[in-house]
Design a protein around this motif. Structure first.
Motif, PDB file in Angstrom:
ATOM      1  N   LEU A 193       0.839  -1.194   0.000  1.00 57.13           N
ATOM      2  CA  LEU A 193       0.000   0.000   0.000  1.00 57.13           C
ATOM      3  C   LEU A 193       0.876   1.247   0.000  1.00 57.13           C
ATOM      4  O   LEU A 193       1.871   1.322   0.718  1.00 57.13           O
ATOM      5  CB  LEU A 193      -0.905   0.004   1.234  1.00 57.13           C
ATOM      6  N   LEU A 194       0.498   2.233  -0.801  1.00 55.02           N
ATOM      7  CA  LEU A 194       1.252   3.480  -0.852  1.00 55.02           C
ATOM      8  C   LEU A 194       0.977   4.314   0.386  1.00 55.02           C
ATOM      9  O   LEU A 194      -0.119   4.278   0.962  1.00 55.02           O
ATOM     10  CB  LEU A 194       0.867   4.277  -2.093  1.00 55.02           C
ATOM     11  N   GLU A 195       1.964   5.126   0.758  1.00 57.17           N
ATOM     12  CA  GLU A 195       1.765   6.058   1.859  1.00 57.17           C
ATOM     13  C   GLU A 195       0.838   7.194   1.423  1.00 57.17           C
ATOM     14  O   GLU A 195       0.723   7.514   0.238  1.00 57.17           O
ATOM     15  CB  GLU A 195       3.107   6.645   2.299  1.00 57.17           C
ATOM     16  N   GLU A 196       0.184   7.793   2.410  1.00 52.35           N
ATOM     17  CA  GLU A 196      -0.771   8.855   2.109  1.00 52.35           C
ATOM     18  C   GLU A 196      -0.128  10.007   1.351  1.00 52.35           C
ATOM     19  O   GLU A 196      -0.726  10.580   0.439  1.00 52.35           O
ATOM     20  CB  GLU A 196      -1.389   9.365   3.416  1.00 52.35           C
ATOM     21  N   ALA A 197       1.114  10.366   1.698  1.00 47.23           N
ATOM     22  CA  ALA A 197       1.795  11.476   1.023  1.00 47.23           C
ATOM     23  C   ALA A 197       2.003  11.180  -0.457  1.00 47.23           C
ATOM     24  O   ALA A 197       1.865  12.061  -1.315  1.00 47.23           O
ATOM     25  CB  ALA A 197       3.141  11.758   1.690  1.00 47.23           C
ATOM     26  N   VAL A 198       2.335   9.912  -0.774  1.00 51.37           N
ATOM     27  CA  VAL A 198       2.535   9.521  -2.169  1.00 51.37           C
ATOM     28  C   VAL A 198       1.206   9.547  -2.911  1.00 51.37           C
ATOM     29  O   VAL A 198       1.114  10.013  -4.052  1.00 51.37           O
ATOM     30  CB  VAL A 198       3.180   8.122  -2.251  1.00 51.37           C
ATOM     31  N   ILE A 199       0.141   9.062  -2.250  1.00 53.98           N
ATOM     32  CA  ILE A 199      -1.192   9.068  -2.852  1.00 53.98           C
ATOM     33  C   ILE A 199      -1.616  10.491  -3.189  1.00 53.98           C
ATOM     34  O   ILE A 199      -2.154  10.762  -4.269  1.00 53.98           O
ATOM     35  CB  ILE A 199      -2.216   8.408  -1.902  1.00 53.98           C
ATOM     36  N   ASN A 200      -1.371  11.412  -2.281  1.00 50.99           N
ATOM     37  CA  ASN A 200      -1.757  12.805  -2.508  1.00 50.99           C
ATOM     38  C   ASN A 200      -1.002  13.417  -3.678  1.00 50.99           C
ATOM     39  O   ASN A 200      -1.544  14.207  -4.456  1.00 50.99           O
ATOM     40  CB  ASN A 200      -1.532  13.636  -1.250  1.00 50.99           C
ATOM     41  N   LYS A 201       0.285  13.069  -3.812  1.00 51.18           N
ATOM     42  CA  LYS A 201       1.063  13.614  -4.928  1.00 51.18           C
ATOM     43  C   LYS A 201       0.566  13.067  -6.267  1.00 51.18           C
ATOM     44  O   LYS A 201       0.529  13.782  -7.269  1.00 51.18           O
ATOM     45  CB  LYS A 201       2.551  13.300  -4.749  1.00 51.18           C
ATOM     46  N   ILE A 202       0.183  11.795  -6.273  1.00 48.54           N
ATOM     47  CA  ILE A 202      -0.370  11.211  -7.497  1.00 48.54           C
ATOM     48  C   ILE A 202      -1.689  11.888  -7.844  1.00 48.54           C
ATOM     49  O   ILE A 202      -1.954  12.245  -8.994  1.00 48.54           O
ATOM     50  CB  ILE A 202      -0.561   9.692  -7.326  1.00 48.54           C
ATOM     51  N   ALA A 203      -2.536  12.083  -6.841  1.00 46.81           N
ATOM     52  CA  ALA A 203      -3.814  12.758  -7.065  1.00 46.81           C
ATOM     53  C   ALA A 203      -3.598  14.179  -7.542  1.00 46.81           C
ATOM     54  O   ALA A 203      -4.333  14.699  -8.392  1.00 46.81           O
ATOM     55  CB  ALA A 203      -4.645  12.754  -5.783  1.00 46.81           C
ATOM     56  N   ALA A 204      -2.562  14.833  -6.992  1.00 44.92           N
ATOM     57  CA  ALA A 204      -2.264  16.207  -7.398  1.00 44.92           C
ATOM     58  C   ALA A 204      -1.919  16.275  -8.875  1.00 44.92           C
ATOM     59  O   ALA A 204      -2.231  17.245  -9.566  1.00 44.92           O
ATOM     60  CB  ALA A 204      -1.115  16.771  -6.558  1.00 44.92           C
ATOM     61  N   GLY A 205      -1.283  15.216  -9.380  1.00 39.68           N
ATOM     62  CA  GLY A 205      -0.957  15.187 -10.796  1.00 39.68           C
ATOM     63  C   GLY A 205      -2.175  15.171 -11.682  1.00 39.68           C
ATOM     64  O   GLY A 205      -2.135  15.622 -12.826  1.00 39.68           O
ATOM     65  N   GLU A 206      -3.304  14.647 -11.167  1.00 37.41           N
ATOM     66  CA  GLU A 206      -4.535  14.612 -11.936  1.00 37.41           C
ATOM     67  C   GLU A 206      -5.310  15.926 -11.826  1.00 37.41           C
ATOM     68  O   GLU A 206      -5.886  16.411 -12.795  1.00 37.41           O
ATOM     69  CB  GLU A 206      -5.422  13.461 -11.459  1.00 37.41           C
ATOM     70  N   VAL A 207      -5.340  16.500 -10.618  1.00 35.52           N
ATOM     71  CA  VAL A 207      -6.166  17.687 -10.369  1.00 35.52           C
ATOM     72  C   VAL A 207      -5.385  18.964 -10.624  1.00 35.52           C
ATOM     73  O   VAL A 207      -5.897  19.925 -11.202  1.00 35.52           O
ATOM     74  CB  VAL A 207      -6.708  17.668  -8.923  1.00 35.52           C
ATOM     75  N   VAL A 208      -4.118  19.009 -10.202  1.00 33.17           N
ATOM     76  CA  VAL A 208      -3.299  20.213 -10.308  1.00 33.17           C
ATOM     77  C   VAL A 208      -2.309  20.030 -11.457  1.00 33.17           C
ATOM     78  O   VAL A 208      -1.118  19.835 -11.248  1.00 33.17           O
ATOM     79  CB  VAL A 208      -2.560  20.494  -8.979  1.00 33.17           C
ATOM     80  N   GLU A 209      -2.823  20.091 -12.665  1.00 31.93           N
ATOM     81  CA  GLU A 209      -1.970  19.899 -13.828  1.00 31.93           C
ATOM     82  C   GLU A 209      -1.056  21.093 -14.055  1.00 31.93           C
ATOM     83  O   GLU A 209       0.056  20.952 -14.539  1.00 31.93           O
ATOM     84  CB  GLU A 209      -2.817  19.655 -15.073  1.00 31.93           C
ATOM     85  N   ARG A 210      -1.537  22.292 -13.721  1.00 32.01           N
ATOM     86  CA  ARG A 210      -0.764  23.512 -13.935  1.00 32.01           C
ATOM     87  C   ARG A 210      -1.347  24.614 -13.044  1.00 32.01           C
ATOM     88  O   ARG A 210      -2.426  24.456 -12.461  1.00 32.01           O
ATOM     89  CB  ARG A 210      -0.788  23.928 -15.403  1.00 32.01           C
ATOM     90  N   PRO A 211      -0.660  25.753 -12.914  1.00 31.41           N
ATOM     91  CA  PRO A 211      -1.130  26.811 -12.013  1.00 31.41           C
ATOM     92  C   PRO A 211      -2.551  27.289 -12.286  1.00 31.41           C
ATOM     93  O   PRO A 211      -3.285  27.627 -11.356  1.00 31.41           O
ATOM     94  CB  PRO A 211      -0.116  27.935 -12.247  1.00 31.41           C
ATOM     95  N   SER A 212      -2.964  27.324 -13.549  1.00 31.14           N
ATOM     96  CA  SER A 212      -4.301  27.821 -13.861  1.00 31.14           C
ATOM     97  C   SER A 212      -5.388  26.979 -13.211  1.00 31.14           C
ATOM     98  O   SER A 212      -6.444  27.496 -12.822  1.00 31.14           O
ATOM     99  CB  SER A 212      -4.518  27.858 -15.378  1.00 31.14           C
ATOM    100  N   LEU A 213      -5.142  25.683 -13.048  1.00 31.90           N
ATOM    101  CA  LEU A 213      -6.144  24.830 -12.419  1.00 31.90           C
ATOM    102  C   LEU A 213      -6.182  25.027 -10.909  1.00 31.90           C
ATOM    103  O   LEU A 213      -7.215  24.814 -10.282  1.00 31.90           O
ATOM    104  CB  LEU A 213      -5.891  23.366 -12.773  1.00 31.90           C
ATOM    105  N   VAL A 214      -5.064  25.440 -10.322  1.00 30.52           N
ATOM    106  CA  VAL A 214      -5.083  25.824  -8.908  1.00 30.52           C
ATOM    107  C   VAL A 214      -5.978  27.044  -8.739  1.00 30.52           C
ATOM    108  O   VAL A 214      -6.849  27.096  -7.856  1.00 30.52           O
ATOM    109  CB  VAL A 214      -3.660  26.136  -8.400  1.00 30.52           C
ATOM    110  N   VAL A 215      -5.779  28.046  -9.603  1.00 33.18           N
ATOM    111  CA  VAL A 215      -6.609  29.254  -9.549  1.00 33.18           C
ATOM    112  C   VAL A 215      -8.077  28.886  -9.753  1.00 33.18           C
ATOM    113  O   VAL A 215      -8.957  29.363  -9.026  1.00 33.18           O
ATOM    114  CB  VAL A 215      -6.148  30.270 -10.611  1.00 33.18           C
ATOM    115  N   LYS A 216      -8.350  28.044 -10.712  1.00 40.15           N
ATOM    116  CA  LYS A 216      -9.733  27.640 -11.001  1.00 40.15           C
ATOM    117  C   LYS A 216     -10.392  27.020  -9.775  1.00 40.15           C
ATOM    118  O   LYS A 216     -11.508  27.388  -9.399  1.00 40.15           O
ATOM    119  CB  LYS A 216      -9.748  26.644 -12.155  1.00 40.15           C
ATOM    120  N   GLU A 217      -9.712  26.098  -9.130  1.00 36.74           N
ATOM    121  CA  GLU A 217     -10.287  25.421  -7.964  1.00 36.74           C
ATOM    122  C   GLU A 217     -10.533  26.398  -6.816  1.00 36.74           C
ATOM    123  O   GLU A 217     -11.592  26.371  -6.176  1.00 36.74           O
ATOM    124  CB  GLU A 217      -9.367  24.287  -7.505  1.00 36.74           C
TER     125      GLU A 217
END
Length: 600
Positions: free
Chosen positions: A6-30
């Motif tokens: 099982l992956l650690e929570e920190a690794v899971i979050n970074k993988i998820a970030a790759g899907e949701v936070v593709e670039r700065p504009s999507l951070v602003v959007k969210e």
């Protein structure tokens, strides 16, 4: 053999970030969407270094309760849904609960927030997904998010980003879309200390367009509004579409929203471009700001982590709604481009009277419009308005001026003569109209040929005195046999001549200059590629009409031009040739007199 772990929570979050936070504009959007969902009506966005160094989003919304701040950064923590069934009826912009945890996993994030009921707010700092501190703090009601050093702990991802200037451009585009879809919210966008955009938030969509895109676009809009009944409700579209004088070489200005959300969808894009096809040159695209309201059960925006794409449950109905609404809006306007001898004053000229005239000209001047409320920023004038706007000069002119192309107006046409053996000068009221004889005749032939084709009638053929002999490959021969009736509808007559050779006995009327087999072989190659589509038919009809139309540099009689105008009057859309070029342009008496200094 590697063991499964099982992956650690920190690794899971970074993988998820790759899907949701593709670039700065999507951070602003969210972050901005969260502010909108929190009921804010003033939102300020500030970035530095394209959003990599700093993203600050401040709002005056409800704020977050102190005891819920930590939970907001947990994965799948959300106040928007509780059960899977809620995904079918969710109306808020954000709902998954992934954004804040994903952003915090790849940045140094700080939030300062206070609710209306509390005397003190709270400051919470989380870096790389790990909590650093939480403390009470004095602050105004609302929420401020600060995202620093984005992708500081994922340098590989940062390496694949574009330049800060390019990323800042993406952010600017995203803020424009959000401002257009929420005209009742005041948006302020600052990049590297410079104010780039500000909207009034007074609820006027046309003023929002003016603030973002300027006079040239805001002054050339057609109102769009249509309702269509379906089995379990209604489809509703409102907004604006640009007159064909507004074109771009890409689709960046094809903007539309579904239930308040900016999305991209092939069905809507196709409907927009099909509606504009009679008005646009190839590879040119229009401006639209369309707002679709659909029953929630017809829309699935959960198909992509960034929620920029959507799928529809009734694609055909939505296509018909958009295509018909735009076509109807454009057909109600006389789309003759007006030529200006002198370039109109720019938005950088801050003379109060001229600014008032601009606002008046495009119908966004309030009855209580006051110069005392005006501020200037980044070279663009900004006016805060509190009352409902009134439609003024352009709309009055359009309502009361007689169209140039109508039976009543034709009686008052004063044909002056031919210019450069190509253009005809016609005086009507206080304008000079210039008719391109080739483009106008091409449009008439195009509509005539297209109508005959779709009525299953054969286009006129022209017999060749000497047949043209062509040699065809086995593939070409097979395609010819399969599509012989299709080619005959276009006016070709062809039969076997022996062996691999075929004789072309007739071609579409007025196509003698292509009797050297060029057009026929072009048709055949397109059919081999499977291009027997509506677009192919329109393209070839345009080619046939262009070749058959009267050419420039040919002197016509006055009676021939009168007959041409009579035929233009019968068309639904006589203002552009099949390739999108104008058939008629105009210049006002006022503009001419300005050039001769009769008007200062």
């Amino acid at each position: 053999m590697p063991r499964i772990a099982l992956l650690e929570e920190a690794v899971i979050n970074k993988i998820a970030a790759g899907e949701v936070v593709e670039r700065p504009s999507l951070v602003v959007k969210e972050l901005v969407e969260n502010a909108i969902d929190a009921g804010a009506d003033i939102i300020t966005i500030e970035i530095k270094d394209g959003g990599f160094q700093l993203i600050r989003v401040t709002d005056n919304g409800y704020g977050i309760e102190a005891e819920e701040v930590r939970n907001a950064f947990l994965r799948h923590a959300t106040s928007k849904i509780r059960y899977a069934e809620d995904l079918q009826t969710v109306e808020s912009l954000g709902f998954r609960g992934e954004a804040l945890s994903s952003i915090a996993a790849v940045s140094q994030t700080e939030v300062i927030t206070k609710t209306k009921e509390k005397l003190m707010g709270v400051r919470y700092v989380i870096e790389g997904g790990r909590e650093q501190r939480m403390e009470a703090i004095g602050c105004p009601e609302g929420t401020t998010f600060l995202v620093r050093n984005l992708f500081f702990n994922t340098p590989a991802r940062r390496k694949f980003m574009k330049t800060p200037q390019t990323e800042a451009g993406y952010i600017g585009d995203m803020i424009q879309y959000l401002a257009l879809s929420h005209e009742n919210i005041c948006f302020k966008y600052i990049h590297n200390g410079q104010l780039k955009l500000q909207t009034s938030g007074n609820g006027n969509r046309k003023e929002a367009i003016y603030s973002i895109f300027g006079r040239d676009i805001a002054g050339n809009l057609c109102l769009v509004e249509e309702v269509q009944a379906i089995k379990d409700g209604f489809l509703h579209i409102t907004g604006f579409c640009g007159k064909p004088v507004i074109t771009r070489g890409n689709r960046n200005l094809e903007i539309y929203f579904v239930n308040g959300r900016y999305i991209k969808n092939n069905v809507i894009t196709e409907a927009i471009e099909d509606a504009y096809r009679p008005y646009m040159m190839t590879r040119k695209y229009p401006f639209t700001a369309l707002y679709l309201e659909l029953p929630l059960y017809l829309v699935d925006i959960n198909v992509h982590p960034s929620k920029l794409e959507a799928q529809f449950g009734n694609r055909e109905a939505i296509y018909q709604l958009v295509e018909h609404a735009i076509s109807h809006a454009l057909s109600k306007k006389e789309l003759i481009p007006e030529v200006f001898v002198e370039k109109k004053h720019s938005l950088e000229v801050f003379q109060e009277q001229k600014l008032m005239e601009e606002k008046q000209d495009i119908g966004i001047l309030s009855e209580k419009d006051s110069f005392s409320d005006r501020s200037f920023f980044d070279g663009v004038p900004f006016i805060k308005e509190e009352s409902e706007t009134v439609a003024l000069k352009p709309y009055q002119e359009e309502l009361f001026e007689m169209p140039f192309l109508c039976k009543e107006a034709k009686k008052q046409h004063k044909i002056i003569g031919q210019l450069f053996s190509t253009y005809w000068l016609i005086e009507f009221h206080d304008k000079l109209f210039i008719l391109d004889q080739h483009a106008a005749h091409e449009k008439v032939l195009y509509e005539r040929n297209l109508a005959a084709f779709y009525k299953k009638e054969k286009l006129y053929s022209q017999l060749l005195i000497v047949p043209v002999i062509v040699s065809l490959s086995m593939t070409e021969q097979q395609i010819l046999k399969e599509n012989l009736s299709f080619l005959q509808k276009f006016g070709f007559e062809i039969e076997p001549f022996g062996g691999n050779e075929y004789a072309i006995h007739a071609v579409p009327a007025d196509m003698m200059d292509l009797a050297d087999q060029e057009l026929f072989l072009e048709f055949l190659q397109a059919l081999i590629k499977g291009q027997k589509t509506p677009e192919f038919i329109l393209e070839k009809m345009a080619m046939i009409s262009c070749k058959g139309a009267v050419k420039g540099k040919r002197e016509l009689k006055k009676e021939e031009v009168i007959a041409l105008l009579d035929e233009l009057l019968t068309l639904k859309q006589p203002y552009h040739c099949p390739h999108g070029r104008p058939t008629i342009i105009s210049i006002s008496k006022y503009e001419i007199e300005k050039k001769f200094k009769r008007i200062v």
